[in-house]
Design a protein around this motif. Structure first.
Motif, PDB file in Angstrom:
ATOM      1  N   LEU A 275       0.858  -1.189   0.000  1.00 12.00           N
ATOM      2  CA  LEU A 275       0.000   0.000   0.000  1.00 12.00           C
ATOM      3  C   LEU A 275       0.890   1.233   0.000  1.00 12.00           C
ATOM      4  O   LEU A 275       1.443   1.623   1.035  1.00 12.00           O
ATOM      5  CB  LEU A 275      -0.927  -0.001   1.214  1.00 12.00           C
TER       6      LEU A 275
ATOM      7  N   SER B  46       1.714   5.408  -1.387  1.00  6.32           N
ATOM      8  CA  SER B  46       1.029   6.686  -1.205  1.00  6.32           C
ATOM      9  C   SER B  46       0.114   7.022  -2.372  1.00  6.32           C
ATOM     10  O   SER B  46      -0.794   7.851  -2.241  1.00  6.32           O
ATOM     11  CB  SER B  46       2.057   7.805  -1.026  1.00  6.32           C
ATOM     12  N   THR B  47       0.316   6.373  -3.525  1.00  2.49           N
ATOM     13  CA  THR B  47      -0.506   6.674  -4.703  1.00  2.49           C
ATOM     14  C   THR B  47      -1.096   5.439  -5.368  1.00  2.49           C
ATOM     15  O   THR B  47      -1.995   5.558  -6.188  1.00  2.49           O
ATOM     16  CB  THR B  47       0.310   7.438  -5.761  1.00  2.49           C
ATOM     17  N   THR B  48      -0.593   4.249  -5.047  1.00  2.00           N
ATOM     18  CA  THR B  48      -1.123   3.017  -5.637  1.00  2.00           C
ATOM     19  C   THR B  48      -1.180   1.912  -4.589  1.00  2.00           C
ATOM     20  O   THR B  48      -0.410   1.901  -3.628  1.00  2.00           O
ATOM     21  CB  THR B  48      -0.255   2.512  -6.814  1.00  2.00           C
TER      22      THR B  48
ATOM     23  N   MET C 181      -4.685   5.338  -6.955  1.00  2.00           N
ATOM     24  CA  MET C 181      -5.551   6.040  -6.009  1.00  2.00           C
ATOM     25  C   MET C 181      -4.987   7.429  -5.758  1.00  2.00           C
ATOM     26  O   MET C 181      -3.813   7.706  -5.977  1.00  2.00           O
ATOM     27  CB  MET C 181      -5.653   5.260  -4.695  1.00  2.00           C
TER      28      MET C 181
ATOM     29  N   ALA D 104      -4.994   8.941  -2.730  1.00  2.00           N
ATOM     30  CA  ALA D 104      -4.377   8.946  -1.406  1.00  2.00           C
ATOM     31  C   ALA D 104      -4.508   7.541  -0.834  1.00  2.00           C
ATOM     32  O   ALA D 104      -5.143   6.671  -1.437  1.00  2.00           O
ATOM     33  CB  ALA D 104      -5.041   9.978  -0.504  1.00  2.00           C
ATOM     34  N   VAL D 105      -3.884   7.321   0.333  1.00  5.78           N
ATOM     35  CA  VAL D 105      -3.984   6.014   0.978  1.00  5.78           C
ATOM     36  C   VAL D 105      -5.456   5.682   1.190  1.00  5.78           C
ATOM     37  O   VAL D 105      -6.177   6.426   1.863  1.00  5.78           O
ATOM     38  CB  VAL D 105      -3.239   6.010   2.324  1.00  5.78           C
ATOM     39  N   SER D 106      -5.901   4.584   0.595  1.00  7.81           N
ATOM     40  CA  SER D 106      -7.331   4.301   0.546  1.00  7.81           C
ATOM     41  C   SER D 106      -7.631   2.834   0.871  1.00  7.81           C
ATOM     42  O   SER D 106      -7.182   1.936   0.156  1.00  7.81           O
ATOM     43  CB  SER D 106      -7.867   4.622  -0.855  1.00  7.81           C
ATOM     44  N   PRO D 107      -8.409   2.575   1.928  1.00  3.57           N
ATOM     45  CA  PRO D 107      -8.830   1.198   2.238  1.00  3.57           C
ATOM     46  C   PRO D 107      -9.606   0.566   1.088  1.00  3.57           C
ATOM     47  O   PRO D 107      -9.495  -0.629   0.832  1.00  3.57           O
ATOM     48  CB  PRO D 107      -9.707   1.368   3.478  1.00  3.57           C
ATOM     49  N   ALA D 108     -10.405   1.380   0.381  1.00  2.00           N
ATOM     50  CA  ALA D 108     -11.176   0.849  -0.740  1.00  2.00           C
ATOM     51  C   ALA D 108     -10.250   0.381  -1.858  1.00  2.00           C
ATOM     52  O   ALA D 108     -10.492  -0.652  -2.490  1.00  2.00           O
ATOM     53  CB  ALA D 108     -12.140   1.911  -1.264  1.00  2.00           C
ATOM     54  N   ALA D 109      -9.176   1.119  -2.108  1.00  2.00           N
ATOM     55  CA  ALA D 109      -8.221   0.737  -3.146  1.00  2.00           C
ATOM     56  C   ALA D 109      -7.494  -0.550  -2.769  1.00  2.00           C
ATOM     57  O   ALA D 109      -7.246  -1.407  -3.616  1.00  2.00           O
ATOM     58  CB  ALA D 109      -7.214   1.861  -3.379  1.00  2.00           C
TER      59      ALA D 109
ATOM     60  N   ARG E  90      -9.808  -3.390  -3.489  1.00  2.45           N
ATOM     61  CA  ARG E  90      -9.892  -3.692  -4.914  1.00  2.45           C
ATOM     62  C   ARG E  90      -8.645  -4.412  -5.404  1.00  2.45           C
ATOM     63  O   ARG E  90      -8.734  -5.326  -6.233  1.00  2.45           O
ATOM     64  CB  ARG E  90     -10.088  -2.397  -5.718  1.00  2.45           C
TER      65      ARG E  90
END
Length: 316
Positions: free
Chosen positions: A12, A14-16, A36, A38-43, A46
């Motif tokens: 995980l 900072s951008t992907t 993504m 920003a840091v994203s739980p949804a990303a 996926r």
């Protein structure tokens, strides 16, 4: 998918968000990269789902998951976390057996890693206090030039060598690029100058660990043809392109998950402890900054033309 057991590595950044499924033999079975903002739980979710589908397995088939990256502590279901330093070294060594130098230019930091015969970290240097020379800096450049990030590398290769940027501070770079455009400077020349300056910073990082070959770049910036070209030119040696440079960290995490499940984790953990100590000692809550810009808004106007300083300030 053949019978057997599987493990997962999740990177995980900072951008992907990247996820890979690795089988019991250490082979890649499925990968997924999710862009993504920003840091994203949804990303992350996926990326994990995509890797599982690509490998044709389910979450119940995964025996162990190890996370890495900027947001490694935020990966749900991870059994353990390791630094990017260890994971990129391990993944790059698997993707390019015999590699000795790994240059990882991530979204928020950059690293130069010397890898030993076993694919473990021998020594490393890291810039995690200044965004210059990172993926974020190229994003700023592309936005200021009004070109797609995927096109900025080819644009830079068509530029000349006469122009030198006076500032490499990502905070103020957009303003300086706009100023250069207002002066009638060609977009290609501006892009080329920024790529050369990034290569100079990378050379300064490599100088701390020593040059070595074969050398590879990992991370999304490795796909930038101009970044590879100018870094290679600065180092005076070729930079090899990995088939999937973005998943090197996740693959390394997956291989460490395999080792741990087999009960073979030892030296990698000891090496990673050193990396964790380094990261803890050099990370604070302050904003990224470098000695040259020092957070001053008028820095770009005051700074002399020519190469920028390579020294970075760290709060320890």
């Amino acid at each position: 998918m053949s019978a057997g057991w599987f493990v997962m590595g999740v990177d995980l950044g900072s951008t992907t968000a990247k996820a890979v499924v690795v089988d019991q033999d250490g082979a890649l079975c499925g990968t997924q990269v999710v862009q993504m903002g920003a840091v994203s739980p949804a990303a992350v979710a996926r990326a994990i789902d995509g890797a599982l589908r690509a490998a044709e397995v389910t979450g119940g088939d995964i025996r162990r998951t190890i996370s890495t990256g900027y947001g490694r502590k935020l990966v749900p279901g991870a059994d353990r976390s390791f630094t990017e330093i260890t994971c990129h070294a391990r993944g790059a060594a698997a993707l390019r057996p015999g590699v000795r130098l790994v240059i990882d230019i991530g979204g928020q930091d950059s690293k130069a890693i010397i890898v030993d015969d076993a694919g473990l970290v021998d020594r490393f240097a890291m810039n995690d206090r200044c965004a210059s020379g990172t993926g974020r800096f190229f994003d700023v450049l592309a936005r200021a030039l009004e070109v797609d990030i995927c096109e900025v590398g080819e644009l830079a290769l068509s530029g000349g060598d006469a122009l030198e940027v006076s500032s490499m501070c990502a905070t103020f770079a957009e303003t300086e690029v706009i100023s250069l455009l207002a002066q009638g400077r060609a977009k290609a020349d501006i892009a080329a100058s920024v790529h050369r300056a990034v290569a100079a910073r990378t050379l300064g990082l490599v100088a701390q660990v020593g040059k070595a070959s074969p050398a590879v770049m990992t991370g999304g910036v490795a796909k930038n043809v101009a970044a590879r070209h100018y870094v290679s030119r600065a180092l005076g040696r070729p930079i090899e392109l990995l088939e999937q440079p973005q998943i090197a960290g996740a693959y390394g995490a997956g291989l460490l998950a395999r080792d741990e499940y087999l009960g073979a984790l030892g030296s990698p953990g000891e090496r990673d402890a050193l990396a964790e100590k380094h990261v803890a000692a050099t990370t604070s809550a302050t904003k990224p900054h470098c000695l040259e810009c020092n957070g001053e808004l008028d820095h770009a106007a005051q700074a002399p033309a020519g190469p920028v300083a390579l020294e970075l300030r760290r709060n320890i």
